[in-house]
Design a protein around this motif. Sequence first.
Motif, PDB file in Angstrom:
ATOM      1  N   LEU A 135      59.350  91.188 -64.185  1.00 32.09           N
ATOM      2  CA  LEU A 135      58.116  91.236 -64.762  1.00 32.09           C
ATOM      3  C   LEU A 135      58.245  92.176 -65.973  1.00 32.09           C
ATOM      4  O   LEU A 135      57.555  91.921 -67.086  1.00 32.09           O
ATOM      5  CB  LEU A 135      57.205  91.352 -63.701  1.00 32.09           C
ATOM      6  CG  LEU A 135      55.751  91.549 -64.381  1.00 32.09           C
ATOM      7  CD1 LEU A 135      55.267  90.309 -64.871  1.00 32.09           C
ATOM      8  CD2 LEU A 135      54.857  92.250 -63.303  1.00 32.09           C
ATOM      9  N   ALA A 136      58.742  93.504 -65.641  1.00 31.22           N
ATOM     10  CA  ALA A 136      58.819  94.470 -66.749  1.00 31.22           C
ATOM     11  C   ALA A 136      59.744  93.880 -67.876  1.00 31.22           C
ATOM     12  O   ALA A 136      59.229  94.013 -69.232  1.00 31.22           O
ATOM     13  CB  ALA A 136      59.691  95.545 -66.237  1.00 31.22           C
ATOM     14  N   ILE A 137      60.661  93.047 -67.704  1.00 29.76           N
ATOM     15  CA  ILE A 137      61.462  92.545 -68.991  1.00 29.76           C
ATOM     16  C   ILE A 137      60.677  91.358 -69.740  1.00 29.76           C
ATOM     17  O   ILE A 137      60.634  91.285 -70.962  1.00 29.76           O
ATOM     18  CB  ILE A 137      62.851  91.983 -68.478  1.00 29.76           C
ATOM     19  CG1 ILE A 137      63.751  92.909 -67.741  1.00 29.76           C
ATOM     20  CG2 ILE A 137      63.573  91.005 -69.510  1.00 29.76           C
ATOM     21  CD1 ILE A 137      65.061  92.607 -67.189  1.00 29.76           C
ATOM     22  N   LEU A 138      59.780  90.576 -69.087  1.00 23.24           N
ATOM     23  CA  LEU A 138      59.136  89.485 -69.412  1.00 23.24           C
ATOM     24  C   LEU A 138      57.869  90.121 -70.201  1.00 23.24           C
ATOM     25  O   LEU A 138      57.846  89.780 -71.505  1.00 23.24           O
ATOM     26  CB  LEU A 138      58.482  88.620 -68.648  1.00 23.24           C
ATOM     27  CG  LEU A 138      59.784  87.745 -67.889  1.00 23.24           C
ATOM     28  CD1 LEU A 138      58.976  86.873 -66.765  1.00 23.24           C
ATOM     29  CD2 LEU A 138      60.198  86.568 -68.767  1.00 23.24           C
ATOM     30  N   VAL A 139      57.251  91.016 -69.634  1.00 25.28           N
ATOM     31  CA  VAL A 139      56.276  91.894 -70.474  1.00 25.28           C
ATOM     32  C   VAL A 139      56.925  92.506 -71.737  1.00 25.28           C
ATOM     33  O   VAL A 139      56.178  92.576 -72.674  1.00 25.28           O
ATOM     34  CB  VAL A 139      55.561  92.684 -69.464  1.00 25.28           C
ATOM     35  CG1 VAL A 139      54.645  93.856 -70.434  1.00 25.28           C
ATOM     36  CG2 VAL A 139      54.746  92.051 -68.389  1.00 25.28           C
ATOM     37  N   ALA A 140      57.776  93.115 -71.773  1.00 25.97           N
ATOM     38  CA  ALA A 140      58.554  93.743 -72.885  1.00 25.97           C
ATOM     39  C   ALA A 140      58.745  92.780 -73.910  1.00 25.97           C
ATOM     40  O   ALA A 140      58.719  93.061 -75.046  1.00 25.97           O
ATOM     41  CB  ALA A 140      59.775  94.421 -72.226  1.00 25.97           C
TER      42      ALA A 140
END
Length: 313
Positions: A135-140
Amino acid sequence: MNILGKRYYYFLFSLILIVPGLIVLAIYGMPMAIDFTGGSYLEVQFASGKAPEPGQAIELYNEMGISDVQANTTKSSSSLENDDILVLRSTFIDDNVRAQLVTTMSERFNDTITVRNFNSVGPTIGAEVTQRALLAILVAALGVILFITFSFRGVNHAFRYGICAIIAMAHDVLVVISLSAIGGHFFGWQVDSLFLTAMLTVIGFSVQDKIVVFDRIRENSGIYRKLPFEKLANHSIIQTLQRSINTQLMTSEFMLLALALFGGVTLREFCVILLVGLASGTYSSIFIAAPILVVWENKEWKTWFKRSQTTEA
């Protein structure tokens, strides 16, 4: 210096870097640590300096009803010691079971044992860490696209800059994953929380470099309006080339290389991943992101098959 004129060679070079690691990943899988899969990790050191055979330790675990055990020995990371360290990975065990294990191991091998490291992560927590990492990578990635599109709103097709930055960022992520897959198979590396830290750091540095290059293209778009886009982009890359390389070398690469060589076993994997990932970020900013933008602006895919047909004729 015609950097963009050889853009397809850069694409080929990137494939040569990435594909072998992806093949290893497809065959052997990603070596996930307990941070993501759940389980227990135990490092013990023996007073005699000599650890028992890993098979003996696995047998002891099995006698206590603990399954899925992996064991190996390594040397102490301290420069003052050269003792064996027994590393054991298994399904989840609590502190009480760990204490019982250490006591039994000490009695079985008639040696005093020191616990150097012990971590236990439940399967639920491991799954949650994995989901939050993705999720962190997608949000970034989404944030980068929105930020660049808004910041470059005065340029034609501003969203293309954001998409190209994400494609180049994905290139850097694949380089790191490829390296980790090869390291996991041949050197026993594992994907843990430090790997996630390294990955997010690589993404941050990668995006920063690409914004610098794209910002120079944006500035030059208002100055050299009559230049073809490819020449304008090539001129912009040359203007930022020295800054990108020197900044990366001076601020991070030399330091990470020193840590990888002299920082001990514990930090070596983390430093090597960062070293390669940040180098890939600088490379992709110059040789991947801007060339992809030029390919998109020129719509070169329309001529790929025409060229092959002309060659055949």
